[in-house]
Every structure is written in structure tokens, then in C-alpha cells.
Motif scaffolding. Structure first.
Motif, short mmCIF file in Angstrom:
data_model
loop_
_atom_site.label_atom_id
_atom_site.label_comp_id
_atom_site.label_asym_id
_atom_site.label_seq_id
_atom_site.Cartn_x
_atom_site.Cartn_y
_atom_site.Cartn_z
N ALA A 49 0.85 -1.19 0.00
CA ALA A 49 0.00 0.00 0.00
C ALA A 49 0.89 1.24 0.00
N ALA A 50 0.29 2.35 -0.42
CA ALA A 50 1.02 3.62 -0.40
C ALA A 50 0.03 4.75 -0.19
N ILE A 51 0.55 5.86 0.30
CA ILE A 51 -0.28 7.03 0.53
C ILE A 51 0.48 8.26 0.07
N SER A 52 -0.25 9.19 -0.54
CA SER A 52 0.37 10.39 -1.07
C SER A 52 0.85 11.31 0.05
N ARG A 53 1.57 12.34 -0.33
CA ARG A 53 2.16 13.23 0.65
C ARG A 53 1.13 13.91 1.55
N SER A 54 0.03 14.29 0.97
CA SER A 54 -1.01 14.95 1.77
C SER A 54 -1.99 13.95 2.37
N GLY A 55 -1.93 12.72 1.92
CA GLY A 55 -2.86 11.71 2.41
C GLY A 55 -4.15 11.64 1.64
N ASP A 56 -4.26 12.37 0.53
CA ASP A 56 -5.53 12.39 -0.19
C ASP A 56 -5.68 11.24 -1.18
N ARG A 57 -4.60 10.51 -1.42
CA ARG A 57 -4.69 9.37 -2.32
C ARG A 57 -4.04 8.14 -1.68
N GLU A 58 -4.71 7.02 -1.86
CA GLU A 58 -4.22 5.76 -1.33
C GLU A 58 -4.15 4.75 -2.47
N TYR A 59 -3.19 3.85 -2.35
CA TYR A 59 -3.00 2.83 -3.37
C TYR A 59 -2.81 1.49 -2.67
N TYR A 60 -3.40 0.46 -3.23
CA TYR A 60 -3.33 -0.86 -2.61
C TYR A 60 -3.05 -1.94 -3.63
N ALA A 61 -2.32 -2.95 -3.18
CA ALA A 61 -2.20 -4.16 -3.99
C ALA A 61 -3.55 -4.86 -4.00
N ASP A 62 -3.83 -5.54 -5.09
CA ASP A 62 -5.12 -6.25 -5.20
C ASP A 62 -5.30 -7.25 -4.06
N SER A 63 -4.21 -7.83 -3.62
CA SER A 63 -4.29 -8.89 -2.61
C SER A 63 -4.73 -8.38 -1.24
N VAL A 64 -4.66 -7.07 -1.02
CA VAL A 64 -5.02 -6.54 0.30
C VAL A 64 -6.19 -5.55 0.25
N LYS A 65 -6.66 -5.24 -0.93
CA LYS A 65 -7.78 -4.29 -1.06
C LYS A 65 -8.97 -4.77 -0.27
N GLY A 66 -9.57 -3.85 0.47
CA GLY A 66 -10.74 -4.19 1.27
C GLY A 66 -10.40 -4.74 2.64
N ARG A 67 -9.14 -5.08 2.86
CA ARG A 67 -8.72 -5.63 4.16
C ARG A 67 -7.74 -4.71 4.88
N PHE A 68 -6.88 -4.04 4.12
CA PHE A 68 -5.87 -3.17 4.70
C PHE A 68 -6.22 -1.71 4.42
N THR A 69 -5.87 -0.85 5.37
CA THR A 69 -6.09 0.59 5.19
C THR A 69 -4.82 1.33 5.63
N ILE A 70 -4.35 2.20 4.75
CA ILE A 70 -3.19 3.03 5.06
C ILE A 70 -3.66 4.43 5.41
N SER A 71 -3.02 5.04 6.39
CA SER A 71 -3.36 6.40 6.77
C SER A 71 -2.10 7.10 7.27
N ARG A 72 -2.15 8.42 7.33
CA ARG A 72 -0.99 9.15 7.82
C ARG A 72 -1.42 10.35 8.65
N ASP A 73 -0.54 10.72 9.56
CA ASP A 73 -0.72 11.91 10.39
C ASP A 73 0.56 12.71 10.26
N ASN A 74 0.54 13.71 9.41
CA ASN A 74 1.77 14.48 9.15
C ASN A 74 2.23 15.27 10.38
N ALA A 75 1.31 15.60 11.26
CA ALA A 75 1.69 16.32 12.48
C ALA A 75 2.51 15.44 13.41
N LYS A 76 2.32 14.12 13.28
CA LYS A 76 3.04 13.18 14.14
C LYS A 76 4.08 12.37 13.37
N ASN A 77 4.31 12.74 12.11
CA ASN A 77 5.29 12.02 11.29
C ASN A 77 5.05 10.51 11.28
N THR A 78 3.80 10.13 11.19
CA THR A 78 3.45 8.72 11.34
C THR A 78 2.53 8.25 10.22
#
Length: 121
Positions: A49-78
Motif C-alpha cells: 500500500a502507499a499514501i500520497s504526501r497529503s494523504g488524499d490518495r491511497e494505493y493498494y495491492a489487489d491482494s489486500v484491497k478491502g482488508r488493509f487501510t493506510i493512513s498518515r498523520d503528518n503532524a506526528k510524522n506517522t
């Protein structure tokens, strides 16, 4: 320079959940797209999975779509990877990676050390 430290791996039963975290050093975290990759014994490293710099776009491998979720908190560098409905085939060492582009390619700029995920059947 960006240093990435993963955590949250462990042993879980099939069907269970884990939440991986990737904490980055540096004050330019929001300049990097962040991705998760995994590698299991005998297999090539694969994109998860991947997430854009601002967090507005997410990308997933087909094998994990619907099961995995990526997120980011830029204020916490996480960045988090929430993994639900885990399967034995999800077992691997999971790495986070950073790239100073809108998304993460197969050759990111920086890698973490990895965290082990084990899924028992």
C-alpha cells in the motif's frame, strides 16, 4: 535524510487484525509519499500500500484491497497500516518506505528496518 522505524508486528491468528506504524524522523515528512512493502521467505518483495504526501490518495495491492487501510498523520510524522482479516499468506516482514514524489515506486529513497508479521492458521 529520513529515518523510518516500523512497529506493531507480531503473531496473530488468521482472521485477526494488526496495526503497523511507521514513524519518521525529520521535519519534511509531508514531502514524502509513504509506502508499505512486504517480503516473505522465498518470495520477491511486493508492494502492499502507499499514501500520497497529503494523504488524499491511497494505493493498494489487489491482494489486500478491502482488508488493509493506510493512513498518515503528518503532524506526528506517522503512517499506519491497519490490517484486518489477516490470512496466512499475509505473513511477512513489512517495511515502510519513503519517496519524495507523489507516490512510491519500486525503488524508494528510504527504507525502514522492517517488522515481522506472523499469521497462524
Amino acid at each position: 535524510q529520513v529515518q523510518l522505524v516500523e512497529s506493531g508486528g507480531g503473531l496473530v491468528q488468521a482472521g485477526g487484525s494488526l496495526r503497523l506504524s511507521c514513524v519518521a524522523s525529520g521535519r519534511t515528512f509531508s514531502s514524502y509519499a509513504i509506502g508499505w512493502f512486504r517480503r516473505s521467505p522465498g518470495k520477491e518483495r511486493e508492494f502492499v500500500a502507499a499514501i500520497s504526501r497529503s494523504g488524499d490518495r491511497e494505493y493498494y495491492a489487489d491482494s489486500v484491497k478491502g482488508r488493509f487501510t493506510i493512513s498518515r498523520d503528518n503532524a506526528k510524522n506517522t503512517v499506519h497500516l491497519q490490517m484486518n482479516s489477516l490470512k496466512p499468506e499475509d505473513a511477512a516482514v513489512y517495511f515502510c518506505a519513503a519517496q519524495s514524489q507523489s507516490t512510491v515506486s519500486a525503488d524508494p529513497d528510504y527504507w525502514g528496518q522492517g517488522t515481522q508479521v506472523t499469521v497462524s492458521s
